[in-house]
Scaffold this motif. Structure first.
Motif, PDB file in Angstrom:
ATOM      1  N   LEU A  28       0.835  -1.201   0.000  1.00 41.18           N
ATOM      2  CA  LEU A  28       0.000   0.000   0.000  1.00 41.18           C
ATOM      3  C   LEU A  28       0.870   1.251   0.000  1.00 41.18           C
ATOM      4  N   HIS A  29       0.551   2.158  -0.907  1.00 44.38           N
ATOM      5  CA  HIS A  29       1.262   3.437  -1.018  1.00 44.38           C
ATOM      6  C   HIS A  29       0.241   4.557  -0.809  1.00 44.38           C
ATOM      7  N   PRO A  30       0.038   5.011   0.433  1.00 43.80           N
ATOM      8  CA  PRO A  30      -0.989   6.029   0.711  1.00 43.80           C
ATOM      9  C   PRO A  30      -0.506   7.440   0.402  1.00 43.80           C
ATOM     10  N   VAL A  31      -0.023   7.646  -0.817  1.00 47.18           N
ATOM     11  CA  VAL A  31       0.550   8.928  -1.227  1.00 47.18           C
ATOM     12  C   VAL A  31       0.048   9.272  -2.617  1.00 47.18           C
ATOM     13  N   ARG A  32       0.209  10.521  -2.984  1.00 43.74           N
ATOM     14  CA  ARG A  32      -0.039  10.900  -4.370  1.00 43.74           C
ATOM     15  C   ARG A  32       1.156  10.488  -5.209  1.00 43.74           C
ATOM     16  N   PHE A  33       0.900  10.076  -6.417  1.00 43.11           N
ATOM     17  CA  PHE A  33       1.946   9.700  -7.362  1.00 43.11           C
ATOM     18  C   PHE A  33       2.514  10.996  -7.935  1.00 43.11           C
ATOM     19  N   THR A  34       3.737  11.327  -7.588  1.00 42.34           N
ATOM     20  CA  THR A  34       4.325  12.611  -7.949  1.00 42.34           C
ATOM     21  C   THR A  34       5.661  12.399  -8.643  1.00 42.34           C
ATOM     22  N   PRO A  35       6.175  13.423  -9.319  1.00 43.83           N
ATOM     23  CA  PRO A  35       7.498  13.295  -9.930  1.00 43.83           C
ATOM     24  C   PRO A  35       8.593  12.968  -8.912  1.00 43.83           C
ATOM     25  N   GLU A  36       8.371  13.331  -7.659  1.00 48.39           N
ATOM     26  CA  GLU A  36       9.382  13.073  -6.627  1.00 48.39           C
ATOM     27  C   GLU A  36       9.444  11.602  -6.215  1.00 48.39           C
TER      28      GLU A  36
ATOM     29  N   LEU B 159       2.576  11.482 -16.069  1.00 48.31           N
ATOM     30  CA  LEU B 159       3.598  10.982 -15.156  1.00 48.31           C
ATOM     31  C   LEU B 159       3.711   9.464 -15.240  1.00 48.31           C
ATOM     32  N   ALA B 160       2.592   8.766 -15.301  1.00 49.08           N
ATOM     33  CA  ALA B 160       2.628   7.317 -15.449  1.00 49.08           C
ATOM     34  C   ALA B 160       3.339   6.933 -16.740  1.00 49.08           C
ATOM     35  N   ASN B 161       3.033   7.659 -17.810  1.00 51.88           N
ATOM     36  CA  ASN B 161       3.660   7.393 -19.098  1.00 51.88           C
ATOM     37  C   ASN B 161       5.165   7.629 -19.057  1.00 51.88           C
ATOM     38  N   ASP B 162       5.566   8.765 -18.521  1.00 57.02           N
ATOM     39  CA  ASP B 162       6.994   9.104 -18.500  1.00 57.02           C
ATOM     40  C   ASP B 162       7.764   8.153 -17.590  1.00 57.02           C
ATOM     41  N   THR B 163       7.161   7.791 -16.467  1.00 59.39           N
ATOM     42  CA  THR B 163       7.794   6.845 -15.552  1.00 59.39           C
ATOM     43  C   THR B 163       7.999   5.496 -16.223  1.00 59.39           C
ATOM     44  N   ALA B 164       6.953   4.990 -16.883  1.00 58.51           N
ATOM     45  CA  ALA B 164       7.059   3.709 -17.577  1.00 58.51           C
ATOM     46  C   ALA B 164       8.123   3.772 -18.671  1.00 58.51           C
ATOM     47  N   PHE B 165       8.213   4.895 -19.362  1.00 49.66           N
ATOM     48  CA  PHE B 165       9.201   5.039 -20.441  1.00 49.66           C
ATOM     49  C   PHE B 165      10.620   4.950 -19.896  1.00 49.66           C
ATOM     50  N   PHE B 166      10.901   5.724 -18.858  1.00 53.03           N
ATOM     51  CA  PHE B 166      12.263   5.754 -18.338  1.00 53.03           C
ATOM     52  C   PHE B 166      12.652   4.440 -17.656  1.00 53.03           C
TER      53      PHE B 166
ATOM     54  N   ILE C  19      12.380  15.830 -23.435  1.00 52.39           N
ATOM     55  CA  ILE C  19      11.997  15.502 -22.063  1.00 52.39           C
ATOM     56  C   ILE C  19      12.985  14.466 -21.542  1.00 52.39           C
ATOM     57  N   THR C  20      13.702  14.824 -20.520  1.00 50.50           N
ATOM     58  CA  THR C  20      14.748  13.941 -19.988  1.00 50.50           C
ATOM     59  C   THR C  20      14.504  13.537 -18.536  1.00 50.50           C
ATOM     60  N   SER C  21      13.342  13.895 -18.001  1.00 50.47           N
ATOM     61  CA  SER C  21      13.052  13.618 -16.597  1.00 50.47           C
ATOM     62  C   SER C  21      11.550  13.445 -16.425  1.00 50.47           C
ATOM     63  N   VAL C  22      11.162  12.743 -15.369  1.00 49.34           N
ATOM     64  CA  VAL C  22       9.728  12.630 -15.066  1.00 49.34           C
ATOM     65  C   VAL C  22       9.181  13.931 -14.493  1.00 49.34           C
ATOM     66  N   SER C  23      10.052  14.853 -14.171  1.00 46.54           N
ATOM     67  CA  SER C  23       9.620  16.169 -13.691  1.00 46.54           C
ATOM     68  C   SER C  23       9.658  17.137 -14.855  1.00 46.54           C
ATOM     69  N   ASN C  24       8.487  17.519 -15.347  1.00 44.91           N
ATOM     70  CA  ASN C  24       8.393  18.410 -16.497  1.00 44.91           C
ATOM     71  C   ASN C  24       7.089  19.191 -16.435  1.00 44.91           C
ATOM     72  N   ALA C  25       6.827  19.995 -17.440  1.00 46.87           N
ATOM     73  CA  ALA C  25       5.676  20.899 -17.398  1.00 46.87           C
ATOM     74  C   ALA C  25       4.363  20.165 -17.230  1.00 46.87           C
ATOM     75  N   GLU C  26       4.190  19.049 -17.930  1.00 44.55           N
ATOM     76  CA  GLU C  26       2.921  18.319 -17.861  1.00 44.55           C
ATOM     77  C   GLU C  26       2.759  17.589 -16.533  1.00 44.55           C
ATOM     78  N   THR C  27       3.812  16.964 -16.047  1.00 44.33           N
ATOM     79  CA  THR C  27       3.690  16.167 -14.826  1.00 44.33           C
ATOM     80  C   THR C  27       3.624  17.029 -13.571  1.00 44.33           C
ATOM     81  N   ASN C  28       4.083  18.272 -13.668  1.00 50.01           N
ATOM     82  CA  ASN C  28       4.038  19.171 -12.512  1.00 50.01           C
ATOM     83  C   ASN C  28       2.812  20.076 -12.513  1.00 50.01           C
ATOM     84  N   ALA C  29       1.953  19.936 -13.517  1.00 51.90           N
ATOM     85  CA  ALA C  29       0.753  20.765 -13.588  1.00 51.90           C
ATOM     86  C   ALA C  29      -0.235  20.361 -12.497  1.00 51.90           C
ATOM     87  N   SER C  30      -1.153  21.254 -12.200  1.00 52.65           N
ATOM     88  CA  SER C  30      -2.177  20.955 -11.202  1.00 52.65           C
ATOM     89  C   SER C  30      -3.085  19.849 -11.696  1.00 52.65           C
ATOM     90  N   ALA C  31      -3.383  18.898 -10.842  1.00 54.81           N
ATOM     91  CA  ALA C  31      -4.252  17.777 -11.207  1.00 54.81           C
ATOM     92  C   ALA C  31      -5.726  18.134 -11.159  1.00 54.81           C
TER      93      ALA C  31
END
Length: 371
Positions: free
Chosen positions: A103-111, A135-142, A253-265
């Motif tokens: 169980l991961h009781p957290v938000r899925f974030t770039p961090e 973020l799910a896409n970029d994480t899976a890619f890397f 895009i070279t990181s999971v932290s980028n404009a799209e993944t850091n936008a407000s959900a």
């Protein structure tokens, strides 16, 4: 190996050519990370657990709301107000006590995305917002892991597997950038037929199981579109975009932290210059004798019929341009909708026409009826 109890439990799998004992052991040794235990995550988790996938990781920081119960079948009425993860874990342990739950009781974030997802074989995206999907896409890619994608809207759903390391396009080939805030209504705003996520989430579980078994052909480079009203499935070719910023020939895009993944959900319109009041402030204003503003409800008639503010005039969002033609530009206007997104768009539109006194009610009817 399988215990006698497991052999009895999975007996219908063990007699299927292409699964059998070897396949069931593959399932037992496999792991899937599910992002969200809501509409899509509920059926996906239930079927993966029942199938005997040995380790399921669940990410969800939210609590169960009564409005979830119409479609999120992991949760029951007794779980309202409680942690979704606790509710999901209790149900899944009843479904299959032979699997491990993490169980991961957290938000899925770039961090935390890479550190969480790295421990799983497959990522299954059951999220309901664009930043998390990116973020799910970029994480899976890397991490070079398959991403089983699903999305739903009212009566329509779509599903595919993104896996550039296996030769498929990625999510950014389908949607290069996030839509403008508020441009695409969430399920909270648009609604969704309760059985629809059951269909799409079950298809996601099927694709995850196929990937584990190495059975059949995953829909790499194809996206499955389901229309519930027409009872049709269509498979559309999704080509790889050579200019994709993530998986293209010249990625930027070279990181999971980028404009799209850091936008407000929240997907809410966030114009800092927009005038806004809270639902509580609106209630106080309506109770005052000197209330003289035009209160406009931009929801649809069927929403208005369920619950409304008697002083509000119903003007659905798409009819605002016509309605505004007959209003003086200095009219004091207060707009609200269900959660504050459509009314924010209406505020932006009226301001662009030169209206000088428009105000949005943040939180909309959802917040107002909680007072």
């Amino acid at each position: 190996m399988l215990s006698p109890e497991e052999k009895a439990r999975y007996s219908r799998h063990l007699i299927i050519p292409g699964v059998g004992m070897e396949g069931q052991i593959r399932l037992k040794n496999a792991s899937v990370l599910l992002i969200g235990t809501g509409g899509l995550g509920s059926p996906a988790a239930l079927y993966l657990a029942a199938a005997g996938v040995g380790r399921l990781g669940l990410i969800d920081p939210d609590t169960v709301d009564v409005s979830n119960l119409q479609r999120q079948l992991l949760h029951t009425d007794s779980a309202v107000g409680k942690s979704k993860l606790d509710s999901a874990a209790a149900r899944l342990r009843e479904t299959n006590p032979h699997i491990e739950l993490v169980l991961h009781p957290v938000r899925f974030t770039p961090e935390n995305a890479l550190s969480i997802a790295n421990g799983y074989d497959i990522i299954l995206d059951g999220s309901d917002n664009f930043p998390t999907r990116f973020l799910a896409n970029d994480t899976a890619f890397f991490l070079k892991k398959p991403l089983v994608y699903g999305a739903i809207h009212r009566f329509d759903g779509q599903m595919t597997v993104f896996a550039p390391h296996l030769g498929s396009p990625c999510y950014r080939c389908l949607l290069p950038e996030s839509p403008a805030p508020g441009a695409v209504p969430s399920c909270n705003e648009a609604g969704v037929l309760g059985v629809l996520p059951g269909i799409i989430g079950s298809l996601q579980a099927m694709e995850a199981i196929k990937l584990i078994l190495g059975a059949g052909e995953p829909p790499l480079g194809n996206i499955l579109i389901y229309d519930a009203l027409k009872t049709t499935f269509r498979s559309l070719r999704l080509p790889h975009d050579p200019s994709c910023r993530l998986c293209g020939s010249a990625p930027t895009i070279t990181s999971v932290s980028n404009a799209e993944t850091n936008a407000s959900a929240s997907c809410a319109v966030t114009d800092p210059n927009m005038k806004a009041i809270t639902a509580s402030e609106l209630k106080d204003m309506l109770a005052a004798d000197d209330f003289n503003a035009l209160l406009i409800d931009v929801r649809e008639p069927e929403e208005y019929d369920v619950i409304n503010i008697p002083q509000a005039k119903l003007v659905p969002l798409q009819t605002i341009p016509t309605y505004a033609k007959n209003l003086p530009k200095d009219t004091r206007i207060i707009l609200h909708c269900k959660a504050g997104m459509r009314s924010a768009k209406a505020c932006e539109y009226l301001s662009s026409l030169g209206f000088t006194d428009v105000t949005n009610v943040t939180g909309g009817m959802d917040a107002f009826q909680r007072l």
